[in-house]
Write an enzyme that holds these catalytic residues in place. Sequence first.
Site, PDB file in Angstrom:
ATOM      1  N   ASP A 158       0.705  -0.601  -0.231  1.00 13.67           N
ATOM      2  CA  ASP A 158      -0.120   0.283   0.530  1.00 13.67           C
ATOM      3  C   ASP A 158       0.881   1.403   0.325  1.00 13.67           C
ATOM      4  O   ASP A 158       0.737   2.589  -0.076  1.00 13.67           O
ATOM      5  CB  ASP A 158      -1.183  -0.141   0.711  1.00 13.67           C
ATOM      6  CG  ASP A 158      -2.335   1.156   0.929  1.00 13.67           C
ATOM      7  OD1 ASP A 158      -2.371   1.434   0.190  1.00 13.67           O
ATOM      8  OD2 ASP A 158      -2.131   1.628   2.150  1.00 13.67           O
ATOM      9  N   SER A 161      -7.675   5.438  -0.071  1.00 16.33           N
ATOM     10  CA  SER A 161      -7.977   4.427  -0.799  1.00 16.33           C
ATOM     11  C   SER A 161      -9.269   3.859  -0.379  1.00 16.33           C
ATOM     12  O   SER A 161      -9.848   3.812   0.873  1.00 16.33           O
ATOM     13  CB  SER A 161      -6.938   2.980   0.144  1.00 16.33           C
ATOM     14  OG  SER A 161      -5.807   3.288   0.218  1.00 16.33           O
ATOM     15  N   GLN A 221      -6.133  -1.895  -6.818  1.00 18.62           N
ATOM     16  CA  GLN A 221      -6.531  -1.065  -5.362  1.00 18.62           C
ATOM     17  C   GLN A 221      -7.568   0.118  -6.801  1.00 18.62           C
ATOM     18  O   GLN A 221      -7.098   0.714  -7.544  1.00 18.62           O
ATOM     19  CB  GLN A 221      -4.982  -0.209  -4.565  1.00 18.62           C
ATOM     20  CG  GLN A 221      -6.011   0.684  -3.628  1.00 18.62           C
ATOM     21  CD  GLN A 221      -5.184   1.460  -2.884  1.00 18.62           C
ATOM     22  OE1 GLN A 221      -4.434   2.573  -2.642  1.00 18.62           O
ATOM     23  NE2 GLN A 221      -3.990   0.201  -2.024  1.00 18.62           N
TER      24      GLN A 221
END
Length: 363
Positions: free
Chosen positions: A230, A252, A348
């Site tokens: 991430d 996110s 993502q």
Amino acid sequence: MTSPQAPEDGQGGGDPPRDLRSVLVTSVLNLEQLDGDLFRGRHYWVPTTKRLFGGQIMGQALVAAAKSVSEDVHVHSLHCYFVRAGDPKVPVLYHVERTRTGASFSVRSVKAVQHGRPIFTCQASFQLVQPSPIQHQFCMPAVPPPEELLDYETLIDQYLRDPNLQAKYRVGLNRIAAQDVPIEIKPVTLPTLSQLQNAEPKRMFWVRARGYIGEGDFKMHCCVAAYISDYAFLGTALLPYQGHCKVHLMASLDHSMWFHAPFRADHWMLYECESPWAGSSGKGDAQPHLTRRLWGPSELHCVQGEPAAPVIDTKRDQGWQRRIGGSRGLVRGQLWRRDGVLAVSCAQEGVIRVKPQVSGSKL
């Protein structure tokens, strides 16, 4: 939490001293068990946004899920949703639901809770290790090895020593330098400041956890990879807009991972990131309102103030349009072992709210 061992193979990477255990293992991903399937996680590094780092929540949730399965299965996929911003002032509670335990596959659902409300949910699927007669993968990009590249700290120090560095960049670099991030990063390319303002939404960097983890627990390496995946991921979608817009919010929305082969997260891996799309899919927003751009090898077409018709550059086979003012961005990533084995794939989507950068010039 044990399972098939991470490889001692061509991935290499050079072990740090074994007494320097990775803080990701000893602190970040070291959960306190409160009940059978209830765990508490604490925080190590908090981004400048003052919200919890999504990679930390994913890594801790996967640790909790892995504690509820047998030793002979390993995670093959993880699908997450970020529901609310995490509060760095209080711990996170992780509740594991044993959704299914089968002969070959087991599924665990995890809910992360703060202040009595869920901030994150995920499902992790685990598979019994089995041989596969079908095997293929793409080829790893050809890039310089990490030993030939400079790390983030060295690069930032070099930029800050430049007397011609603009104040706005100096502030941001000092902010990055002050962060105590438990991972090491070495960018593959070093763009100049002028190149940064006309970059494609792609980047590659070598990455590994700081400290020593060891080869014994592959489940833990997957949890560390969830944390690593991430970092700077969604920012790939903003690479074309540096200097063109000001970011008001970037967070996110969801994150998915697929684990393909054993690896060691404390050895160097190549993280290949790209953003194929950014914008808004709403019915009333078929065209961008602020700026629509088509990137070509020699020129940049731009129509501001009104929706613009697409401009086709026939000289470029893989041209892409860049739009400012979109509300979401999609990014994809691949983590490669040094020996060319594809270890992990990621995807993502995040919310990105920006405004055009207003020039101070009156000309």
